[in-house]
Design an enzyme around this catalytic site. Structure first.
Site, mmCIF file in Angstrom:
data_model
loop_
_atom_site.group_PDB
_atom_site.id
_atom_site.type_symbol
_atom_site.label_atom_id
_atom_site.label_comp_id
_atom_site.label_asym_id
_atom_site.label_seq_id
_atom_site.Cartn_x
_atom_site.Cartn_y
_atom_site.Cartn_z
ATOM 1 N N GLU A 1 13.863 2.275 2.494
ATOM 2 C CA GLU A 1 13.930 3.610 1.872
ATOM 3 C C GLU A 1 14.782 4.546 2.713
ATOM 4 O O GLU A 1 15.464 5.426 2.185
ATOM 5 C CB GLU A 1 12.505 4.152 1.650
ATOM 6 C CG GLU A 1 11.841 3.412 0.496
ATOM 7 C CD GLU A 1 10.337 3.332 0.572
ATOM 8 O OE1 GLU A 1 9.715 4.060 1.356
ATOM 9 O OE2 GLU A 1 9.776 2.495 -0.176
ATOM 10 N N GLU B 1 10.939 -7.101 4.228
ATOM 11 C CA GLU B 1 10.485 -6.444 3.008
ATOM 12 C C GLU B 1 11.592 -6.512 1.953
ATOM 13 O O GLU B 1 12.505 -5.668 1.962
ATOM 14 C CB GLU B 1 10.165 -4.970 3.277
ATOM 15 C CG GLU B 1 9.100 -4.741 4.318
ATOM 16 C CD GLU B 1 8.471 -3.352 4.171
ATOM 17 O OE1 GLU B 1 7.287 -3.290 3.856
ATOM 18 O OE2 GLU B 1 9.176 -2.346 4.361
ATOM 19 N N SER C 1 4.570 -5.124 -2.128
ATOM 20 C CA SER C 1 3.498 -5.371 -3.107
ATOM 21 C C SER C 1 2.401 -6.282 -2.574
ATOM 22 O O SER C 1 1.854 -7.102 -3.302
ATOM 23 C CB SER C 1 4.075 -5.908 -4.426
ATOM 24 O OG SER C 1 4.911 -4.935 -5.030
ATOM 25 N N ASN D 1 1.809 1.753 5.819
ATOM 26 C CA ASN D 1 2.873 2.751 5.762
ATOM 27 C C ASN D 1 2.558 3.709 4.613
ATOM 28 O O ASN D 1 2.712 3.354 3.445
ATOM 29 C CB ASN D 1 4.223 2.035 5.525
ATOM 30 C CG ASN D 1 5.376 3.014 5.401
ATOM 31 O OD1 ASN D 1 5.213 4.211 5.606
ATOM 32 N ND2 ASN D 1 6.554 2.504 5.045
ATOM 33 N N PHE D 2 2.116 4.913 4.973
ATOM 34 C CA PHE D 2 1.732 5.884 3.935
ATOM 35 C C PHE D 2 2.953 6.466 3.223
ATOM 36 O O PHE D 2 2.801 7.102 2.192
ATOM 37 C CB PHE D 2 0.943 7.054 4.558
ATOM 38 C CG PHE D 2 -0.481 6.738 4.952
ATOM 39 C CD1 PHE D 2 -1.021 5.470 4.799
ATOM 40 C CD2 PHE D 2 -1.302 7.750 5.469
ATOM 41 C CE1 PHE D 2 -2.343 5.205 5.156
ATOM 42 C CE2 PHE D 2 -2.628 7.498 5.822
ATOM 43 C CZ PHE D 2 -3.149 6.224 5.672
ATOM 44 N N LYS D 3 4.135 6.317 3.819
ATOM 45 C CA LYS D 3 5.349 6.943 3.267
ATOM 46 C C LYS D 3 5.085 8.448 3.107
ATOM 47 O O LYS D 3 4.444 9.046 3.965
ATOM 48 C CB LYS D 3 5.759 6.261 1.967
ATOM 49 C CG LYS D 3 5.841 4.730 2.135
ATOM 50 C CD LYS D 3 6.421 4.011 0.981
ATOM 51 C CE LYS D 3 6.494 2.515 1.299
ATOM 52 N NZ LYS D 3 7.135 1.730 0.269
ATOM 53 N N HIS E 1 13.624 0.963 7.727
ATOM 54 C CA HIS E 1 12.977 0.763 6.423
ATOM 55 C C HIS E 1 14.013 0.937 5.309
ATOM 56 O O HIS E 1 14.879 1.802 5.386
ATOM 57 C CB HIS E 1 11.821 1.760 6.238
ATOM 58 C CG HIS E 1 10.935 1.382 5.088
ATOM 59 N ND1 HIS E 1 11.280 1.622 3.779
ATOM 60 C CD2 HIS E 1 9.734 0.748 5.050
ATOM 61 C CE1 HIS E 1 10.319 1.154 2.986
ATOM 62 N NE2 HIS E 1 9.381 0.615 3.740
ATOM 63 N N GLY F 1 6.877 -1.686 -3.966
ATOM 64 C CA GLY F 1 6.369 -0.758 -4.980
ATOM 65 C C GLY F 1 6.528 -1.262 -6.399
ATOM 66 O O GLY F 1 6.290 -0.526 -7.355
HETATM 67 P P1 13P Z 1 4.402 -1.468 -1.222
HETATM 68 O O1 13P Z 1 3.274 -2.179 -0.531
HETATM 69 O O2 13P Z 1 3.962 -0.220 -1.948
HETATM 70 O O3 13P Z 1 5.194 -2.405 -2.086
HETATM 71 O O4 13P Z 1 5.392 -0.932 -0.079
HETATM 72 C C1 13P Z 1 5.831 -1.818 0.891
HETATM 73 C C2 13P Z 1 6.534 -1.056 1.946
HETATM 74 O O5 13P Z 1 7.630 -0.550 1.739
HETATM 75 C C3 13P Z 1 5.851 -0.884 3.241
HETATM 76 O O6 13P Z 1 6.727 -0.384 4.205
#
Ligand code: 13P
Length: 231
Positions: free
Chosen positions: A90, A157, A193, A6-8, A88, A163
């Protein structure tokens, strides 16, 4: 195993193309039965060659129409995109998507036949209340969601692990994954992470069917370290 990147809101169209070309070359190192799915930002959605799938991080619940700023099924189908992330944390926390909005998205993309990677996860204050509180919170994130949909994958998650550099520990992942699986028997990814130095332990945990990776997926070599670790 499923390895999802997931590049966000990272990478441009140009840097995504470079990434995908390199990823395609390196797919010879993955196990034949393993799957790789990459979720680039919307501006980098395209048809890419290689033994991996491309998915959308988000889309609106319509095929096309007067929805300023959104993309819908028509824009995804142009590139043969058939996978989407829904729920997600976020989007729930920062973009204020309620459970109702998330459930509506799930339902819409289900009727479109999309593969849905459905994300759930608890905040730290819930984790600190213990396993039962975590499970109550997580199961409430399935309200209005058809858990029987057979083209769905669940991604657990924990918000505090995203993150933060601090993944959930093996006991937390194991107990949470087995309780989720007992309630909903779908492929189940862990995210939060995940990185080269913890991938072996995480994918070795029973009831972990793959990983959803943010930060450690942004460089193709780091992401490939995760994929190759399963070999
Ligand atoms: P990280 O791997 O940066 O912790 O992010 C996880 C995530 O939100 C994947 O969707």
């Amino acid at each position: 195993m499923i390895f999802a990147a997931n590049f966000k809101m990272n990478h441009t169209r140009a840097s995504t193309r470079t990434y995908m070309i390199e990823l395609a070359k390196q797919m010879k190192y993955k196990k034949a039965e393993d799957r790789v799915i990459v979720f680039p930002p919307a501006t980098a959605l395209d048809s890419y060659d290689g033994d991996f799938a491309v998915g959308a991080q988000d889309a609106y619940t319509a095929t096309s129409g007067a929805y300023t700023g959104e993309i819908g099924v028509e824009q995804l189908k142009e590139f043969g995109i058939n996978s989407i992330l829904v729920g997600h944390s976020e989007r729930r926390e920062i973009l204020r998507e309620t459970q109702e909005v998330v459930a509506t998205k799930f339902q819409f993309f289900k009727t479109q036949g999309f593969e849905i990677i459905y994300c759930i996860g608890e905040p730290l204050e819930v984790r600190e209340q213990g396993h039962d509180a975590v499970m109550e919170y997580l199961l409430a994130q399935f309200d209005g969601v058809d858990i029987e949909y057979d083209n769905s994958i669940i991604a657990y998650e924990p918000i505090w692990a995203i993150g933060s550099g601090r993944s959930a520990n093996a006991d937390e992942i194991s107990s949470t994954h087995s309780a989720i699986k007992a309630a909903i028997n779908r492929p189940l990814l862990y995210g939060g992470s995940v990185k080269p130095d913890n991938i072996k332990e995480i994918i070795g945990i029973k009831d972990v069917d793959g990983v959803l990776v943010g930060g450690a997926s942004l460089k193709v070599n780091s992401f490939m370290e995760l994929v190759r670790c399963a070999c």
